[in-house]
Design an enzyme around this catalytic site. Structure first.
Site, PDB file in Angstrom:
ATOM      1  N   ALA A  71       0.852  -1.188   0.000  1.00  0.00           N
ATOM      2  CA  ALA A  71       0.000   0.000   0.000  1.00  0.00           C
ATOM      3  C   ALA A  71       0.894   1.246   0.000  1.00  0.00           C
ATOM      4  O   ALA A  71       2.101   1.156   0.229  1.00  0.00           O
ATOM      5  CB  ALA A  71      -0.893  -0.004   1.233  1.00  0.00           C
ATOM      6  N   GLN A  73       1.094   3.547   2.215  1.00  0.00           N
ATOM      7  CA  GLN A  73       1.703   3.691   3.547  1.00  0.00           C
ATOM      8  C   GLN A  73       2.299   2.361   4.024  1.00  0.00           C
ATOM      9  O   GLN A  73       2.252   2.035   5.210  1.00  0.00           O
ATOM     10  CB  GLN A  73       0.671   4.216   4.542  1.00  0.00           C
ATOM     11  CG  GLN A  73       0.375   5.701   4.397  1.00  0.00           C
ATOM     12  CD  GLN A  73       1.617   6.561   4.616  1.00  0.00           C
ATOM     13  OE1 GLN A  73       2.502   6.212   5.403  1.00  0.00           O
ATOM     14  NE2 GLN A  73       1.703   7.677   3.912  1.00  0.00           N
ATOM     15  N   SER A  74       2.872   1.588   3.112  1.00  0.00           N
ATOM     16  CA  SER A  74       3.413   0.280   3.468  1.00  0.00           C
ATOM     17  C   SER A  74       4.681   0.406   4.319  1.00  0.00           C
ATOM     18  O   SER A  74       5.675   1.008   3.893  1.00  0.00           O
ATOM     19  CB  SER A  74       3.743  -0.488   2.183  1.00  0.00           C
ATOM     20  OG  SER A  74       4.533  -1.624   2.475  1.00  0.00           O
ATOM     21  N   ASN A  75       4.629  -0.191   5.517  1.00  0.00           N
ATOM     22  CA  ASN A  75       5.834  -0.269   6.344  1.00  0.00           C
ATOM     23  C   ASN A  75       6.845  -1.230   5.725  1.00  0.00           C
ATOM     24  O   ASN A  75       8.053  -1.044   5.848  1.00  0.00           O
ATOM     25  CB  ASN A  75       5.471  -0.745   7.752  1.00  0.00           C
ATOM     26  CG  ASN A  75       4.500   0.182   8.442  1.00  0.00           C
ATOM     27  OD1 ASN A  75       4.799   1.361   8.634  1.00  0.00           O
ATOM     28  ND2 ASN A  75       3.328  -0.327   8.802  1.00  0.00           N
ATOM     29  N   ALA A  77       7.345  -1.737   2.503  1.00  0.00           N
ATOM     30  CA  ALA A  77       8.062  -1.044   1.426  1.00  0.00           C
ATOM     31  C   ALA A  77       9.152  -0.147   2.015  1.00  0.00           C
ATOM     32  O   ALA A  77      10.298  -0.138   1.540  1.00  0.00           O
ATOM     33  CB  ALA A  77       7.076  -0.224   0.588  1.00  0.00           C
TER      34      ALA A  77
END
Ligand SMILES: *Cc1c(COP(=O)(O)O)cnc(C)c1O
Length: 326
Positions: A71, A73-75, A77
């Site tokens: 997403a 706001q992917s942690n 990534a």
């Protein structure tokens, strides 16, 4: 199998939460928190344990570029970007959205660029459905002469989940008599690894709405980690905290965030760890978790995501605390 590459200092701390325990009607030493939010790479969080194994495989495959999806706001990534920076590998993140999204970047997206990652905007769609786009990106990178390595959504594969077999063993060595380990379920690898280490009865997952069928997802990831496989209906997974869906704030989560912050000075995030705590509180209420049993809450990190939702969270707390100057 490939070797893992250390990306932090282990073990992470295990701390008591006596004031939160008392607020929930538990004994003061019933409730503990495993601080994987304090993992020392890129702002911390659970994805680092999985990435140690995944980047180990990437380096063994002589890759020079890590590619992954998530997403906005992917942690995961963000931490893949940090791992790439640490190891001198290029990182390409395949995220939903358009280049307009970059103009309004907040939270994790800001950190992604600080770590030097490039973003390929995949348009609109569910983050789990971007695997095809990521494979196209890998093919294009290969044509351009790079050696890409594709890390799965959330870092969740049986290999990535090994990081939480180790995490579960760490918990057991810190608190041998643990009865419950409560954890957020996103892409499922964290619960899968914990289940591999601690068994189905002791791990309580709280579904965050990121996958369609959390029990089948976790069972498929955990099965290869155990000699006998895992049946989906043997897993303890609460589905009562999804609310209006993945990433949408809902009141029990904000309440759990306020209670944890105000009793222990610990910040949870609105997408995962706040939902997991709301699930823990609900489990105490319906007596799935009882006074006198020892419970570990796994803090999986995610603080930057709070700043991707900063306004909503801010609105929900400030009204309570404003006071007039004397
Ligand atoms: C990804 C994530 C989770 C969920 O972990 P999975 O292994 O994907 O189920 C929980 N908390 C935070 C903060 C995360 O970033």
């Amino acid at each position: 199998m490939s070797e893992k590459i250390a990306l932090s200092t282990w073990p992470t701390p295990m701390e008591p939460m006596p004031r939160l325990a008392a607020a929930l009607g538990l004994h003061e030493d019933d409730l503990w928190i495993k601080r994987d939010d304090l993992i020392g790479l890129g702002g911390g969080g659970n994805k680092v344990r999985k990435l140690e194994w995944l980047v180990g495989a990437a380096v063994e495959a002589r890759a020079d570029t890590l590619v992954t999806t998530g997403a906005q706001q992917s942690n995961h990534a963000r931490l893949t970007a940090a791992a790439g920076a640490r190891l001198g590998l290029d990182v390409v993140l395949v995220l939903p959205g358009t280049s307009d999204s970059a103009a309004n970047a907040s939270g994790n997206l800001v950190l992604d660029s600080l770590f030097g990652a490039r973003v390929f905007w995949a348009g609109d769609g569910h983050p789990g459905g971007m695997a095809d786009v990521a494979e196209d990106v890998c093919r294009q990178l290969s044509r351009d002469g790079a050696r890409p390595y594709l890390i799965p959504f959330g870092g969740s594969s049986p290999l990535g989940a090994r990081g939480y077999v180790e995490g579960g063993e760490e918990i057991r060595s810190q608190l041998p008599d643990v009865d419950h380990v409560v954890v957020a379920v996103g892409s499922g690898g964290t619960m899968a690894g914990l289940t591999g280490a601690l068994g189905e009865e002791r791990v309580l997952g709280v579904h965050c709405g990121a996958v369609a069928d959390p029990a089948a997802t976790v069972a498929a990831l955990a099965g290869p980690l155990t000699p006998h496989g895992i049946a989906p209906d043997s897993l303890r997974i609460r589905t009562d905290q999804v609310g209006a869906g993945y990433g949408v704030l809902h009141e029990p989560v904000l309440e759990a965030m306020r209670t944890t912050a105000a009793t222990e000075g610990i910040v949870l995030d609105p997408v995962y760890s706040g939902r997991a705590m709301a699930g823990l509180i609900a489990a105490v209420r319906d007596r799935d978790i009882r006074r006198g049993e020892r419970t570990v809450f796994l803090h999986t990190g995610g603080l930057p995501g709070l700043f991707g939702h900063a306004e909503t969270v801010h609105r929900s707390v400030t009204a309570l605390h404003s006071c007039d100057p004397v």
